[in-house]
Design an enzyme around this catalytic site. Sequence first.
Site, PDB file in Angstrom:
ATOM      1  N   HIS A 140      -2.985 -23.707  16.644  1.00  0.00           N
ATOM      2  CA  HIS A 140      -2.041 -24.199  17.676  1.00  0.00           C
ATOM      3  C   HIS A 140      -2.730 -25.341  18.434  1.00  0.00           C
ATOM      4  O   HIS A 140      -3.450 -25.119  19.409  1.00  0.00           O
ATOM      5  CB  HIS A 140      -1.651 -23.065  18.639  1.00  0.00           C
ATOM      6  CG  HIS A 140      -0.570 -23.445  19.599  1.00  0.00           C
ATOM      7  ND1 HIS A 140       0.672 -22.827  19.628  1.00  0.00           N
ATOM      8  CD2 HIS A 140      -0.513 -24.385  20.572  1.00  0.00           C
ATOM      9  CE1 HIS A 140       1.426 -23.361  20.563  1.00  0.00           C
ATOM     10  NE2 HIS A 140       0.727 -24.309  21.167  1.00  0.00           N
ATOM     11  N   HIS A 196      -1.852 -29.430  19.592  1.00  0.00           N
ATOM     12  CA  HIS A 196      -0.936 -30.584  19.599  1.00  0.00           C
ATOM     13  C   HIS A 196      -1.738 -31.850  19.319  1.00  0.00           C
ATOM     14  O   HIS A 196      -2.725 -32.118  20.007  1.00  0.00           O
ATOM     15  CB  HIS A 196      -0.229 -30.694  20.953  1.00  0.00           C
ATOM     16  CG  HIS A 196       0.639 -29.513  21.235  1.00  0.00           C
ATOM     17  ND1 HIS A 196       1.990 -29.503  20.974  1.00  0.00           N
ATOM     18  CD2 HIS A 196       0.346 -28.281  21.719  1.00  0.00           C
ATOM     19  CE1 HIS A 196       2.487 -28.323  21.304  1.00  0.00           C
ATOM     20  NE2 HIS A 196       1.511 -27.563  21.760  1.00  0.00           N
ATOM     21  N   HIS A 250       7.307 -22.513  20.166  1.00  0.00           N
ATOM     22  CA  HIS A 250       6.792 -22.092  21.467  1.00  0.00           C
ATOM     23  C   HIS A 250       7.806 -21.149  22.105  1.00  0.00           C
ATOM     24  O   HIS A 250       8.977 -21.505  22.253  1.00  0.00           O
ATOM     25  CB  HIS A 250       6.603 -23.291  22.387  1.00  0.00           C
ATOM     26  CG  HIS A 250       5.386 -24.110  22.089  1.00  0.00           C
ATOM     27  ND1 HIS A 250       5.175 -24.711  20.874  1.00  0.00           N
ATOM     28  CD2 HIS A 250       4.310 -24.412  22.860  1.00  0.00           C
ATOM     29  CE1 HIS A 250       4.011 -25.353  20.913  1.00  0.00           C
ATOM     30  NE2 HIS A 250       3.466 -25.195  22.113  1.00  0.00           N
ATOM     31  N   ASP A 267      -4.531 -25.512  22.218  1.00  0.00           N
ATOM     32  CA  ASP A 267      -3.295 -26.138  22.712  1.00  0.00           C
ATOM     33  C   ASP A 267      -3.444 -27.655  22.917  1.00  0.00           C
ATOM     34  O   ASP A 267      -3.067 -28.427  22.048  1.00  0.00           O
ATOM     35  CB  ASP A 267      -2.847 -25.443  24.005  1.00  0.00           C
ATOM     36  CG  ASP A 267      -1.338 -25.457  24.195  1.00  0.00           C
ATOM     37  OD1 ASP A 267      -0.625 -25.923  23.293  1.00  0.00           O
ATOM     38  OD2 ASP A 267      -0.869 -24.985  25.244  1.00  0.00           O
ATOM     39  N   ASP A 268      -3.968 -28.060  24.072  1.00  0.00           N
ATOM     40  CA  ASP A 268      -4.181 -29.489  24.384  1.00  0.00           C
ATOM     41  C   ASP A 268      -5.548 -29.591  25.074  1.00  0.00           C
ATOM     42  O   ASP A 268      -5.631 -29.784  26.285  1.00  0.00           O
ATOM     43  CB  ASP A 268      -3.093 -29.993  25.354  1.00  0.00           C
ATOM     44  CG  ASP A 268      -1.690 -29.678  24.855  1.00  0.00           C
ATOM     45  OD1 ASP A 268      -1.183 -30.413  23.989  1.00  0.00           O
ATOM     46  OD2 ASP A 268      -1.113 -28.684  25.337  1.00  0.00           O
ATOM     47  N   GLU A 327       5.911 -18.478  26.757  1.00  0.00           N
ATOM     48  CA  GLU A 327       4.856 -19.089  27.573  1.00  0.00           C
ATOM     49  C   GLU A 327       5.423 -19.169  28.989  1.00  0.00           C
ATOM     50  O   GLU A 327       4.952 -18.530  29.912  1.00  0.00           O
ATOM     51  CB  GLU A 327       4.510 -20.497  27.050  1.00  0.00           C
ATOM     52  CG  GLU A 327       3.439 -21.213  27.873  1.00  0.00           C
ATOM     53  CD  GLU A 327       3.242 -22.679  27.438  1.00  0.00           C
ATOM     54  OE1 GLU A 327       4.122 -23.232  26.744  1.00  0.00           O
ATOM     55  OE2 GLU A 327       2.226 -23.279  27.846  1.00  0.00           O
TER      56      GLU A 327
HETATM   57 ZN    ZN Z   1       1.485 -25.661  22.668  1.00  0.00          ZN
END
Ligand code: ZN
Length: 336
Positions: A14, A16, A194, A277-278, A197
């Site tokens: 996961h 981005h 997603h 994630d980021d 969350e």
């Molecule tokens: Zn994400």
Amino acid sequence: MSEPRADGAKIEIHLHHEGAAPPEFIRRLASEKKVDLSKIFDDTGGYVFTSFTEFLRTYEAACTVLQTPQDFYHLTRAILEECVSHGVIYTETFLAPDFCGNSDVAAWRDYLAAIEEAANHAHQEHGIVMRGIATCVRHMGPEQAKKSGLCAAETAGDFLTGFGMGGDESIGHQGDFAYAFDMAREAGLRLTTHAGEWGGSQSVREAIHDLNVERIGHGVQCIKDPALIEEIKARQITLEVCPGSNVALGVDVAPSWAEHPIKALFDQSVRVTVSTDDPPFFHTNLTREYDMLADTFGWGAAEFCVLSENAVDAAFCDAETKKTLREKVRKSWINI
Ligand SMILES: [Zn+2]
């Protein structure tokens, strides 16, 4: 409890693509292209935002300097080098056709070819394996998502193996995007979205029932809903958990690392994995995530091996690649 260490082979599912862009990379591109992005960086050069909405705005501002396939070639090389430095041997990244030629199929093909070329070069140099998951952006709406779904379906293959959805979970329902997901599924792509969350457990249920996904991005809100946890287990759905991201953004079920639901989910034998994630946005990387799990919950090689094997099982890649990954994971964590 096993020996505390976080230096084994890691699998990330996961991540981005644009969200993994090192700030210095984006700053350099902005100055080359004479785009003023000073507002999205703080005094130390990191990305700045104070809420999830502002995070999305900063993210999209950073994306404005990623304008050509060549930019994505260099971005991909930078991301994969960073991954390698944290022991990642396999990564799947979310690629948004909306940020690669505004979901025009011909333009998207060029961007994807540049990203795949960079992935091949990184594989030759460092051994890291990458696969792409095309994603639609939820807050751009179902019509735009259809265009992303078409891009994904047209380019499904050995490198682009999945389709998913990111963006603002408060907009609409998962089922609004069923057309795009159906198109992707029919092209042979594996599915994730997603959910859970920011949206509650209902959002996770909709993702499972209305989009038929086999993985859920985050999904941590299920901790409030024991019946949903049972359904996730029964359907063998994997959660792409990103603890550092949840804590940094202030997701309500994760006010701190100690209170993050990953421990309870792991203990209930939910198929959880760990990703970033980021990462530069949340001042994290996969080494830090594993270190924090070790410090907070006393996890060590045995638990990290389970997390990594869960990720191999859930990876959107072929059986031969999985076999190689599983061998490397087991050898590095538990020496088998
Ligand atoms: Zn994400």
